[in-house]
Design a protein around this motif. Sequence first.
Motif, PDB file in Angstrom:
ATOM      1  N   ALA A   1       1.984  15.789  -1.444  1.00 27.60           N
ATOM      2  CA  ALA A   1       0.802  16.211  -0.701  1.00 27.60           C
ATOM      3  C   ALA A   1      -0.058  14.994  -0.387  1.00 27.60           C
ATOM      4  N   SER A   2      -0.612  14.964   0.822  1.00 26.16           N
ATOM      5  CA  SER A   2      -1.460  13.847   1.201  1.00 26.16           C
ATOM      6  C   SER A   2      -2.776  13.929   0.458  1.00 26.16           C
ATOM      7  N   GLY A   3      -3.460  12.788   0.333  1.00 21.75           N
ATOM      8  CA  GLY A   3      -4.787  12.783  -0.250  1.00 21.75           C
ATOM      9  C   GLY A   3      -5.782  13.394   0.720  1.00 21.75           C
ATOM     10  N   SER A   4      -7.065  13.248   0.420  1.00 21.30           N
ATOM     11  CA  SER A   4      -8.096  13.791   1.300  1.00 21.30           C
ATOM     12  C   SER A   4      -7.951  13.197   2.699  1.00 21.30           C
ATOM     13  N   PRO A   5      -8.341  13.937   3.732  1.00 21.40           N
ATOM     14  CA  PRO A   5      -8.192  13.429   5.100  1.00 21.40           C
ATOM     15  C   PRO A   5      -8.903  12.095   5.289  1.00 21.40           C
ATOM     16  N   LEU A   6      -8.276  11.204   6.044  1.00 21.70           N
ATOM     17  CA  LEU A   6      -8.844   9.886   6.292  1.00 21.70           C
ATOM     18  C   LEU A   6      -9.688   9.883   7.557  1.00 21.70           C
ATOM     19  N   SER A   7     -10.770   9.118   7.504  1.00 23.21           N
ATOM     20  CA  SER A   7     -11.551   8.818   8.697  1.00 23.21           C
ATOM     21  C   SER A   7     -12.079   7.402   8.536  1.00 23.21           C
ATOM     22  N   HIS A   8     -12.683   6.872   9.564  1.00 23.00           N
ATOM     23  CA  HIS A   8     -13.194   5.509   9.474  1.00 23.00           C
ATOM     24  C   HIS A   8     -14.348   5.386   8.488  1.00 23.00           C
ATOM     25  N   THR A   9     -14.926   6.515   8.070  1.00 21.44           N
ATOM     26  CA  THR A   9     -15.992   6.469   7.066  1.00 21.44           C
ATOM     27  C   THR A   9     -15.474   6.755   5.650  1.00 21.44           C
TER      28      THR A   9
ATOM     29  N   ASP B   1     -11.864   7.464  -1.650  1.00 25.06           N
ATOM     30  CA  ASP B   1     -10.900   8.381  -1.037  1.00 25.06           C
ATOM     31  C   ASP B   1      -9.486   7.807  -1.098  1.00 25.06           C
ATOM     32  N   ARG B   2      -9.394   6.491  -1.065  1.00 26.13           N
ATOM     33  CA  ARG B   2      -8.115   5.815  -1.251  1.00 26.13           C
ATOM     34  C   ARG B   2      -8.341   4.599  -2.136  1.00 26.13           C
ATOM     35  N   THR B   3      -7.466   4.410  -3.104  1.00 24.71           N
ATOM     36  CA  THR B   3      -7.485   3.232  -3.964  1.00 24.71           C
ATOM     37  C   THR B   3      -6.229   2.424  -3.668  1.00 24.71           C
ATOM     38  N   ILE B   4      -6.410   1.163  -3.293  1.00 22.80           N
ATOM     39  CA  ILE B   4      -5.285   0.297  -2.938  1.00 22.80           C
ATOM     40  C   ILE B   4      -5.126  -0.750  -4.036  1.00 22.80           C
ATOM     41  N   LEU B   5      -3.980  -0.736  -4.707  1.00 27.30           N
ATOM     42  CA  LEU B   5      -3.730  -1.664  -5.815  1.00 27.30           C
ATOM     43  C   LEU B   5      -3.076  -2.929  -5.278  1.00 27.30           C
ATOM     44  N   CYS B   6      -3.857  -4.012  -5.229  1.00 27.58           N
ATOM     45  CA  CYS B   6      -3.371  -5.326  -4.768  1.00 27.58           C
ATOM     46  C   CYS B   6      -3.597  -6.359  -5.863  1.00 27.58           C
ATOM     47  N   ALA B   7      -3.268  -5.994  -7.093  1.00 24.59           N
ATOM     48  CA  ALA B   7      -3.590  -6.832  -8.249  1.00 24.59           C
ATOM     49  C   ALA B   7      -2.501  -7.832  -8.602  1.00 24.59           C
ATOM     50  N   GLY B   8      -1.512  -8.020  -7.748  1.00 22.75           N
ATOM     51  CA  GLY B   8      -0.506  -9.048  -7.972  1.00 22.75           C
ATOM     52  C   GLY B   8       0.216  -8.906  -9.292  1.00 22.75           C
ATOM     53  N   ALA B   9       0.336 -10.032 -10.015  1.00 25.11           N
ATOM     54  CA  ALA B   9       1.065 -10.030 -11.275  1.00 25.11           C
ATOM     55  C   ALA B   9       0.377  -9.197 -12.345  1.00 25.11           C
ATOM     56  N   ASN B  10      -0.912  -8.876 -12.137  1.00 27.00           N
ATOM     57  CA  ASN B  10      -1.651  -8.073 -13.111  1.00 27.00           C
ATOM     58  C   ASN B  10      -1.568  -6.579 -12.835  1.00 27.00           C
TER      59      ASN B  10
ATOM     60  N   PRO C   1      -1.357  10.932  -4.591  1.00 26.16           N
ATOM     61  CA  PRO C   1      -1.410  10.783  -3.125  1.00 26.16           C
ATOM     62  C   PRO C   1      -2.523   9.885  -2.603  1.00 26.16           C
ATOM     63  N   SER C   2      -3.545   9.612  -3.418  1.00 23.37           N
ATOM     64  CA  SER C   2      -4.627   8.740  -2.950  1.00 23.37           C
ATOM     65  C   SER C   2      -4.460   7.299  -3.408  1.00 23.37           C
ATOM     66  N   LEU C   3      -3.347   6.998  -4.097  1.00 26.39           N
ATOM     67  CA  LEU C   3      -3.069   5.642  -4.567  1.00 26.39           C
ATOM     68  C   LEU C   3      -2.097   4.952  -3.619  1.00 26.39           C
ATOM     69  N   VAL C   4      -2.505   3.784  -3.128  1.00 30.02           N
ATOM     70  CA  VAL C   4      -1.675   2.967  -2.239  1.00 30.02           C
ATOM     71  C   VAL C   4      -1.299   1.696  -2.994  1.00 30.02           C
ATOM     72  N   LEU C   5      -0.021   1.350  -2.980  1.00 30.03           N
ATOM     73  CA  LEU C   5       0.466   0.156  -3.677  1.00 30.03           C
ATOM     74  C   LEU C   5       0.709  -0.965  -2.676  1.00 30.03           C
TER      75      LEU C   5
ATOM     76  N   MET D   1      -1.087   3.236   4.081  1.00 31.03           N
ATOM     77  CA  MET D   1      -2.196   4.133   3.754  1.00 31.03           C
ATOM     78  C   MET D   1      -2.344   5.227   4.808  1.00 31.03           C
ATOM     79  N   GLU D   2      -2.175   4.846   6.066  1.00 30.46           N
ATOM     80  CA  GLU D   2      -2.329   5.796   7.177  1.00 30.46           C
ATOM     81  C   GLU D   2      -1.047   6.572   7.473  1.00 30.46           C
ATOM     82  N   GLU D   3      -0.003   6.291   6.647  1.00 30.97           N
ATOM     83  CA  GLU D   3       1.302   6.938   6.816  1.00 30.97           C
ATOM     84  C   GLU D   3       1.881   6.694   8.206  1.00 30.97           C
ATOM     85  N   LYS D   4       1.804   5.424   8.641  1.00 36.72           N
ATOM     86  CA  LYS D   4       2.280   5.037   9.964  1.00 36.72           C
ATOM     87  C   LYS D   4       3.459   4.064   9.919  1.00 36.72           C
ATOM     88  N   LEU D   5       3.933   3.711   8.730  1.00 33.57           N
ATOM     89  CA  LEU D   5       5.067   2.785   8.651  1.00 33.57           C
ATOM     90  C   LEU D   5       6.290   3.415   9.306  1.00 33.57           C
TER      91      LEU D   5
END
Length: 454
Positions: free
Chosen positions: A2-10, A218-227, A363-367, A390-394
């Motif tokens: 299931a997708s996370g909460s709907p996305l908007s620019h805000t 609304d979205r959490t993006i994990l860009c923590a590298g080696a950590n 669904p709200s976690l982006v790696l 994140m936008e499911e456009k890949l």
Amino acid sequence: MASGSPLSHTSKILIVGGGTWGCSTALHLARRGYTSITVLDAYAVPSPISAGNDLNKILELASFAGEDEDERYVSHRLLEAATAGWLHDPVFQPYFHETGCIVAATSNKARAYMNSPDGPSEADGWIPLRTKEEFRATMPKGVLTGDFPGWQGWWKKSGSGAGWVHARKSMESAAREAARLGVAFVTGDQVGRVTRLIYECSDVKGALTADSKAHYADRTILCAGANAAMLFDMEDQLRPTAWTLAHLKMTPDEAALYRDLPVLFNVERGFFMEPDAEHHELKMCDEHPGYCNWTGTTGTGTGDKSTPFAKHQIPLESEARCRAFLRETMPHLADRPFSFARICWCADTPDRAFLISLHPEYPSLVLGVGGSGHGFAHIPSIGGFIADAMEEKLDERLKHSFRWRPETAVRRDWGDLQGRFGPEGADRVMDFQDIKEDEWTSIGSSAKERASRL
């Protein structure tokens, strides 16, 4: 899923990690019009523990032929996007130095790898190098004075899409532009250091920092590298692995002689690039499959745990390898004291493909992790792919390559060399736990001053 909460620019977007990929992601999201973006990191940009906080990195804008059509497609898409950024994006273009590069090898095994069908060829504009005279002729007289014992290689001249980039300045430029577009960078050991993710309603809803503040998103993006694996169970898909680098201080006359040199990289010995213009420091690295810091078992209990740490010194054995590399190439510099050294962490996936995906259970976690030793070259564009995820456009082939794939880590070989080489004795994944306290370099005050600038 299931997708996370709907996305908007805000929508509230939280990026955990302000290193190479975190800065790139913040920039791309801001350019897409998102107005509520926060980056959390224990350090201000440039973080002293980020792999991107470096004088320079090798860049070779050439095509790569993978084993199958899908791999070639993914490689081409990544290369195409990165090339456009380095050549045309004003945020990154000033920091690309198209000086050309030399790739070389010594042993029969490494030569065979270098000369594989996917490697350099005269048809692609590379010039073969077989003798010490040919190697020396690639640079001004007095630079390469070594005998190059057993070396064979290839040279791609300047103006052909190869050279180096000023890594730290590129990352600073991305962060500066992101901030201008409204991104909030929250940094510091208390206010910016993430201690854990926030789990609510079977989802990830943000992150908690060391000052006990909850940052909801609304979205959490994990860009923590080696950590990243210290904050989230990656199911053995990441192996934090470190490499070693050192700087040599050059005189103004030497810096002028060494200016605009091609990068020289022996896949078993090491590499160096021209000195930086500000401090006249020549960066070099000894080449090896990496160091891990094995401290226990992973959360899944299926493999060992490599724990990253910061250190502005390198093992004495690494220093010895650096000097052996210099004796083969520039023996006149082989005994010069180092002005700076440090270890540099990255995180390898089992197949060295990136991990850029929505998580199948949260669904709200982006790696946005798994740089696998080749992530920095993509700083101009990688944030766009993370935003697409994140936008499911890949597109489907990128989505498949970048997917969450714990099945690839089952019974993982933690000592896998992953196509890397090193000199005899360092042709394996090594362990920092084997390095005793007195077996590290002890570079003095000049290194401390340099570290403070980094």
